[in-house]
Each structure stands twice: as structure tokens, then as C-alpha cells.
Design an enzyme around this catalytic site. Structure first.
Site, PDB file in Angstrom:
ATOM      1  N   ASP A  26       0.853  -1.187   0.000  1.00 16.31           N
ATOM      2  CA  ASP A  26       0.000   0.000   0.000  1.00 16.31           C
ATOM      3  C   ASP A  26       0.898   1.249   0.000  1.00 16.31           C
ATOM      4  O   ASP A  26       1.846   1.324  -0.778  1.00 16.31           O
ATOM      5  CB  ASP A  26      -0.938  -0.036   1.207  1.00 16.31           C
ATOM      6  CG  ASP A  26      -2.072   0.984   1.127  1.00 16.31           C
ATOM      7  OD1 ASP A  26      -3.091   0.678   0.494  1.00 16.31           O
ATOM      8  OD2 ASP A  26      -1.911   2.089   1.677  1.00 16.31           O
TER       9      ASP A  26
ATOM     10  N   TYR B  23      -2.801  11.105   1.875  1.00 21.41           N
ATOM     11  CA  TYR B  23      -3.458  11.012   0.567  1.00 21.41           C
ATOM     12  C   TYR B  23      -3.479  12.373  -0.129  1.00 21.41           C
ATOM     13  O   TYR B  23      -3.291  12.467  -1.344  1.00 21.41           O
ATOM     14  CB  TYR B  23      -4.884  10.479   0.726  1.00 21.41           C
ATOM     15  CG  TYR B  23      -4.941   8.987   0.861  1.00 21.41           C
ATOM     16  CD1 TYR B  23      -5.133   8.175  -0.243  1.00 21.41           C
ATOM     17  CD2 TYR B  23      -4.799   8.370   2.101  1.00 21.41           C
ATOM     18  CE1 TYR B  23      -5.177   6.792  -0.132  1.00 21.41           C
ATOM     19  CE2 TYR B  23      -4.833   6.998   2.236  1.00 21.41           C
ATOM     20  CZ  TYR B  23      -5.032   6.212   1.108  1.00 21.41           C
ATOM     21  OH  TYR B  23      -5.068   4.842   1.235  1.00 21.41           O
TER      22      TYR B  23
ATOM     23  N   HIS C  55      -4.798  -7.809   0.168  1.00 22.15           N
ATOM     24  CA  HIS C  55      -4.084  -6.555   0.387  1.00 22.15           C
ATOM     25  C   HIS C  55      -3.238  -6.562   1.654  1.00 22.15           C
ATOM     26  O   HIS C  55      -2.171  -5.968   1.692  1.00 22.15           O
ATOM     27  CB  HIS C  55      -5.113  -5.422   0.451  1.00 22.15           C
ATOM     28  CG  HIS C  55      -4.511  -4.056   0.477  1.00 22.15           C
ATOM     29  ND1 HIS C  55      -3.890  -3.496  -0.606  1.00 22.15           N
ATOM     30  CD2 HIS C  55      -4.445  -3.127   1.467  1.00 22.15           C
ATOM     31  CE1 HIS C  55      -3.466  -2.276  -0.295  1.00 22.15           C
ATOM     32  NE2 HIS C  55      -3.784  -2.032   0.956  1.00 22.15           N
TER      33      HIS C  55
END
Length: 384
Positions: free
Chosen positions: A175, A304, A362
Site C-alpha cells: 500500500d 493522501y 491486500h
């Protein structure tokens, strides 16, 4: 650099339990299941367990068995676990989590990676582990300035490893930890012996005819990318544009924070992992609790916002800076996004290791600790 122990005050735990008991629940349309978000019955049950069954103190005790520290780097507080191997010639390795994640993701790989002899492996594969919390995440708080994108975190990791006295080391992550690890390899090629990732973003370049030779599997991965953009990326678009607005609800409502994270585990993990309990509710609540007790819903979302400007050129076909160190890629079939190897090698010509697994998603270190441990060992073995 100061020793650190996690010691959440009892009044903070009591406040969490009170807020959970006082939750104002929404209604729900009948028969929609997970299609519109986390089902009401599922979240009610999980919230009740968080209040009455989950033992945060057990999580705290487990984390505190590992040496932890805090240090200041470039104006940010950086929290990290530093677990040294009993093997003298162990290779230092920095492990980086992503979102929604925390250092607890690596609980099941710490022992096998640091002390393979004890776990039936070859002691020559041992690592000294440095496991930091990304600035703005968990116990690496608070953020006091802007600009903490993946490159700046990579610079901080290079400074951290130098501060610990490690002149040669590896990097691993998934990630956001994948992006940070690759940036670390770009920034410090003389120190980083190799980068291993269990998530890799690959985009078409837009070149004429590029898509004509793709296999059925590769076309399926492009379709997965398109579905992510249209259906599954709402969290990212909110956090990358209005992280402060998102922060209010998540910081004030534990059930809001719980839903925000639980949905990602449900959608991004291997369904088999979810159904057989490989990711059990205690593991999810470990991570949700860290976000809650540290009030880092908003500061973690800032990553982000900072990264959106870095991602846009790649999506538009811009190529990243050259990466001179060897790269290893572990592909777990139920990850949120799956890389296309020919695109990956166009951007990173020196990919030295590529493994396609038949299970896992994930959260590889939580779902398949044995598989990712063995892959990390294989990749770094010739690089020591």
C-alpha cells in the site's frame, strides 16, 4: 531518540466504551447487503464486541514486548519498533505499513524474520527489523507542517536508518508502504540493497498499440483498475481532497471510524481470509483502536492529500525517476489493485524477483504471514 511504551489512559478507554454505548445508528434499506457500504447488523455486532469483548490492554501488552522508540526527524515525531535479530550478520530491514494500517500488521512476521532459526528457517536469512509508523499515523503524531508525501517519508526513513547506525539495509512495504519503500530506494541507492513490495501501481502509458497485446489476465487487471476508480476509490477521493472535513466525523465517532476501516478489510482482503478468520475481528480492532486512541483519522488522511499530486502524473502516463536498486514484487491475487508486469518493467527495468501467489489479499502480513516471509527471504538472499 527516546524509549517509548504504549500506555493509553484508562479514561480514554472508558470514553470509547461510553461513546459506543451512546451511538446514534442510521437506518438501512432492506436487502442491500454490502453493496452500499457496511451492513447495519454487521457493524452493530462489531461495535458491541469492541465495547464489551475486545481487550485493548492485551494488544498494548503485546506491542510493548518489542522495543519501541520515538525520535524527531524533519520536524515530525516518528514512532518505531526496533527488533534486533540474535544473528550477528542479520540484514537491517525497514518495514512500512499503509492505510488503513499500523505497525500491528507485522505482528506475525516479526519472529520469523528476526529469528528464523527458532522458526525452522535458515539463520542466514535473519533481519534486524525497523518498523516505523508513518508520520501522522498512530503514535507518530502530531503533524506540525504540510508536505509529508511518500518522498519526504522516504527521506525520513533514510535519516532514521542512519541514526540507528545502519549503513546497508533493505526496504519492504505494501500500500502506501510500497510507494514509500520505492522512494527510499530512489533516494538512497548506496544504502538500500533492494526493495520488496507487495503492492505495485502500474498504469498504461497511453502509447499507441500498448493494449493490443495484453493477455486475458492483464486485461482483467485493467478492468480491476477501472472498477477501483469508479466504485471503490471514494475513500481516496475524499481523503485526497478534503482530509480535514473527513476528520471531524471520524475523530468524534468511534463507530464512524470503525465503519471506515472495516469496509476496507472486507473489500481488500482475500474473501477466504475474511471468511475463515485469518483476519479476525481482534486484528481489525487493533488497527481501528490505534486510529481512535491517537485521533489520527485526519492526519493519516493528509498522506493522501500530499500524494494526490504525485499520483496524477503517473496516471497520465508520466514515468517515475529511475530506480537503481533491485526490486522484488509479491502479487497476492485478491489485492485491491494488481500490477501488469510488462508495465512494471517499463517503469522499473531492474525488477529482479516476481512472485504470483494463488491466495491472499491486500493485507499480506496479516493474511499470509508465511508466504510473505518466505518471499522476503528469497528476494533478499542474494543481496546480503
Amino acid at each position: 531518540m527516546h524509549p517509548f511504551r504504549i500506555e493509553i489512559p484508562q479514561h480514554a478507554i472508558d470514553d470509547l466504551h461510553r461513546r459506543l454505548a451512546d451511538t446514534r445508528w442510521p437506518d438501512e434499506l432492506p436487502g442491500v447487503g454490502w453493496n452500499r457500504g457496511v451492513p447495519l447488523a454487521h457493524l452493530r455486532d462489531l461495535a458491541a464486541y469492541w465495547r464489551d469483548g475486545f481487550d485493548w490492554r492485551a494488544t498494548e501488552r503485546q506491542l510493548n514486548t518489542h522495543p519501541q522508540f520515538r525520535t524527531e526527524i524533519d520536524g515530525a515525531t516518528v514512532h518505531f519498533l526496533h527488533v534486533r535479530s540474535p544473528e550477528r550478520d542479520a540484514l537491517p530491514l525497514v518495514l512500512t505499513h499503509g492505510w488503513p494500517g499500523a505497525v500491528t500488521e507485522f505482528t506475525d512476521v516479526i519472529g520469523p524474520l528476526t529469528d528464523p532459526r527458532r522458526y525452522g528457517g535458515d539463520p542466514a536469512d535473519a533481519f534486524h527489523l525497523v518498523i516505523p509508523s508513518i508520520p501522522g499515523f498512530g503514535f507518530s503524531t502530531p503533524l506540525t507542517n504540510t508536505g509529508w508525501n511518500a518522498r519526504r517519508v522516504g527521506q525520513a526513513w533514510a535519516a532514521l536508518m542512519a541514526r540507528l547506525g545502519y549503513e546497508r539495509f533493505g526496504a519492504q512495504g505494501g500500500d502506501a508502504g510500497s510507494v514509500i519503500s520505492l522512494e527510499l530506494g530512489r533516494l538512497a541507492p548506496e544504502q538500500v540493497v533492494g526493495v520488496h513490495v507487495n503492492m505495485l501501481l502500474t498504469f498504461p502509458s497511453g502509447a499507441q498499440g500498448e493494449l493490443s497485446g495484453l493477455t486475458e489476465v492483464e486485461l482483467g487487471r485493467l478492468e480491476r483498475l477501472a472498477r477501483f476508480d469508479t466504485e471503490l476509490s471514494g475513500y481516496m477521493k475524499l481523503q485526497s481532497t478534503r482530509p480535514q472535513t473527513v476528520a471531524y466525523g471520524l475523530t468524534d465517532s468511534p463507530v464512524g471510524q470503525l465503519a471506515w476501516v472495516t469496509e476496507k478489510f472486507r473489500e481488500w482482503a482475500d474473501p477466504a481470509s475474511w471468511e475463515r478468520g485469518a483476519i479476525d475481528r481482534d486484528r481489525v480492532l487493533d488497527i481501528v483502536s490505534i486510529y481512535w486512541f491517537t485521533a489520527t483519522a485526519g492526519s493519516s488522511a493528509q498522506h493522501y492529500y500530499e500524494g494526490a499530486r504525485d499520483l496524477a502524473p503517473a496516471a497520465a502516463g508520466a514515468r517515475p525517476d529511475p530506480l537503481k536498486v533491485p526490486v522484488g514484487v509479491a502479487v497476492f491475487p485478491h489485492d485491491i489493485l494488481l500490477p501488469i508486469r510488462r508495465f512494471a518493467q517499463r517503469d522499473i527495468p531492474n525488477i529482479a524477483h516476481w512472485t504470483e501467489f494463488d491466495r491472499g489479499g491486500h493485507f499480506a502480513a496479516l493474511e499470509q504471514p508465511e508466504l510473505i516471509t518466505s518471499d522476503i527471504r528469497r528476494f533478499f538472499r542474494p543481496l546480503r
